[in-house]
Enzyme design. Structure first.
Site, short mmCIF file in Angstrom:
data_model
loop_
_atom_site.label_atom_id
_atom_site.label_comp_id
_atom_site.label_asym_id
_atom_site.label_seq_id
_atom_site.Cartn_x
_atom_site.Cartn_y
_atom_site.Cartn_z
N TRP A 192 24.36 167.27 0.56
CA TRP A 192 23.76 165.96 0.82
C TRP A 192 23.72 165.19 -0.48
CZ3 TRP A 192 19.32 163.70 -1.34
CH2 TRP A 192 19.09 162.40 -0.88
N GLU A 233 25.84 166.54 5.21
CA GLU A 233 24.67 165.91 5.83
C GLU A 233 24.67 164.40 5.64
OE1 GLU A 233 20.97 167.39 4.30
OE2 GLU A 233 19.76 166.18 5.67
N LYS A 235 23.14 160.36 6.42
CA LYS A 235 21.84 159.69 6.39
C LYS A 235 22.04 158.21 6.68
CE LYS A 235 17.67 159.62 3.61
NZ LYS A 235 16.95 160.28 2.55
N ASP A 267 20.05 165.83 10.52
CA ASP A 267 18.64 165.84 10.10
C ASP A 267 17.88 164.89 11.01
OD1 ASP A 267 16.24 164.86 8.71
OD2 ASP A 267 16.92 166.05 7.01
N HIS A 270 17.08 161.26 9.91
CA HIS A 270 18.13 160.47 9.28
C HIS A 270 18.81 159.44 10.17
CE1 HIS A 270 18.90 163.22 5.57
NE2 HIS A 270 17.63 162.91 5.74
N HIS A 294 18.57 170.07 10.44
CA HIS A 294 17.44 169.94 9.54
C HIS A 294 16.32 169.41 10.41
CE1 HIS A 294 19.02 169.87 5.13
NE2 HIS A 294 19.25 171.01 5.75
N ASP A 302 12.40 157.93 6.61
CA ASP A 302 12.70 159.36 6.52
C ASP A 302 11.60 160.02 5.71
OD1 ASP A 302 13.89 161.85 6.01
OD2 ASP A 302 14.93 161.05 4.27
N ASP A 304 9.87 162.83 6.29
CA ASP A 304 9.83 164.28 6.17
C ASP A 304 8.46 164.89 6.47
OD1 ASP A 304 12.67 164.76 4.97
OD2 ASP A 304 11.81 163.15 3.79
N ASP A 334 13.42 170.80 7.27
CA ASP A 334 13.47 169.92 6.11
C ASP A 334 12.31 168.93 6.15
OD1 ASP A 334 14.09 168.48 3.90
OD2 ASP A 334 15.96 167.64 4.64
#
Ligand code: RNT
Ligand code: ZN
Length: 428
Positions: A192, A233, A235, A267, A270, A294, A302, A304, A334
């Site tokens: 990433w 990955e 985004k 993810d 993302h 993820h 994003d 997380d 993640d």
């Protein structure tokens, strides 16, 4: 507050009822638990220290990502991080993997460039993983570094900077292969990069051409897939890359389709807020061999957040199970929440991913499919809604009990004890 656990006879009695209820729907709870036990989740090391790493203690986290909060007790070195992880693994039913980032290298104080990292810089991680029976996954760290300061790495216009990051990724693939060889389970090395632009670019194509070329160079060296598998990955945007991200979903999807065996990482945080990873899985797996998840929880940006047992977490696991995709899906987590006890954050998120998976495995999918095929969407809805009230919690409890990990919220008792005994003594 101390949480109590049901007694073993209570756990067994509740499970006996649940088993019958599920059997009446044609669902074999024992088979569901056996399938779940074979799934290894890759636990991301970076929840333990807010994505700090040990390369340059105190260096700021950069690359369009951020950990917010200052809950006391974060791991300050690799031994502390491993000790924290040991506790998390003890609170999770099943055997799980570790997802490591390159900035978690242990160089014994020596300055080692990221392009010069070698397996010996991860020897202690490897020994620890071997002892604990954990597979390892790996990630080049293409952020929080002076050569990434302007937000560009593999797509940088300066060939020398690009070369540095290419060499870092090549080094990481070799380290990944070393892990895989030593542990007897392939390492997934996931790339990433933060590359993008704050404001509208004029040239959207050039950086993508450069990224493609960089990836071609990185992946040129053939490595035995029994040792290392590569993932990429995408985004949508990051902080400071709001207007343009080089490695978008379309970019990497196209790249992965063109490179057989390359894993596509999805993810959960993302994509556009109305865009769901659960809806992408069946499309992507028509064209790409494997996916890496993820599992995260995007909140507005994003951000997380810790994974909860949300509709989307459940929908993702349903897609994986319904499609028969478990063997082609690698499940990683993640998130990095620094505002709550980090060990609890890890444990809550991982247990929720496992619970969502168990729920999906307890679904009478054949029946639902049949109803759908004959067009009985009324019954499909009725059954789907009834399933939400089934005693799946009793199956989860017995699963934890059989794996000798805390049942219910009592895992928090152990986290609190560790907090008092170990974390409280840590000063930044
Ligand atoms: C960032 C990506 C990436 C990182 C980790 C630390 O937006 O999700 O996976 O979170 O590599
Ligand atoms: Zn991610």
């Amino acid at each position: 507050m101390t949480f109590t656990t049901p007694t073993p006879p209570q756990i067994e009695a509740a499970y006996a009822v649940a088993r019958e209820r599920y059997a009446a729907l044609g669902v074999d709870t024992e088979a569901a638990m056996a399938t779940l036990a074979a799934v290894s989740i890759s636990l991301h090391c970076w929840q333990g220290d807010d994505v700090g790493g040990f390369e340059n203690p105190g260096a700021p986290l950069e690359g369009g990502i951020a950990a917010t909060g200052n809950y006391p007790g974060k791991a300050r070195n690799a031994d502390e991080l491993r000790s924290d992880l040991d506790l998390v693994y003890r609170l999770l039913p099943g055997r799980h993997r570790l997802n490591l980032h390159a900035i978690y290298a242990e160089t014994g104080g020596a300055k080692v460039g990221r392009d010069e990292l070698r397996p010996e810089h991860f020897a202690a991680w490897l020994d620890w993983a071997k002892a604990g029976g954990h597979g390892i996954d790996f990630n080049p760290t293409c952020f929080s570094h002076p050569l990434a300061a302007d937000g560009l790495t593999l797509a940088h216009p300066d060939p020398a900077i690009r070369r540095f990051w290419i060499d870092h990724c090549i080094a990481c693939r070799r380290i990944g292969a070393h892990f895989g060889r030593a542990l007897g389970t392939p390492c997934i090395t996931n790339i990433w990069i933060p590359d993008g632009m704050k404001d509208t670019p004029v040239d959207r194509l050039g950086p993508r051409q450069r990224l493609r070329e960089s990836l071609d160079t990185i992946l040129a060296e053939p490595l035995d897939p029994a040792h290392n598998c590569d993932a990429v990955e995408a985004k949508l945007f990051g902080i400071g890359s709001e207007s343009y991200v080089v490695g978008s979903h379309e970019f990497y999807l196209g790249y992965a389709i063109n490179r057989p065996g390359l894993i596509l990482c999805l993810d959960t945080g993302h994509f556009h807020p109305t865009e769901l990873v659960s809806d992408k899985i069946s499309s992507v797996l028509l064209y790409v061999r494997d996916i890496l998840l993820h599992v995260s929880r995007g909140v507005r940006w994003d951000s997380d957040h810790v994974v909860t047992l949300s509709d989307e977490t459940q929908a993702i696991m349903q897609e994986v199970v319904r499609g028969g995709f478990l063997p082609r899906t690698h499940i990683g987590l993640d998130f990095f929440d620094a505002s709550i006890n980090r060990i609890a954050a890890w444990t809550i998120g991982a247990r929720n991913a496992l619970r969502a998976l168990l729920l999906a495995l307890l679904e009478p999918t054949d029946r639902l499919r049949e109803l759908e095929l004959i067009g009985d969407t009324t019954a499909r809805l009725a059954l789907l809604e009834e399933l939400k009230g089934m005693p799946w919690g009793a199956v989860w409890d017995v699963y934890c009990y059989r794996h000798d990990v805390p049942v219910g919220a009592s895992f928090l008792n152990e986290v609190r004890r560790y907090e008092a005994d170990v974390l409280a003594a840590r000063r930044p």
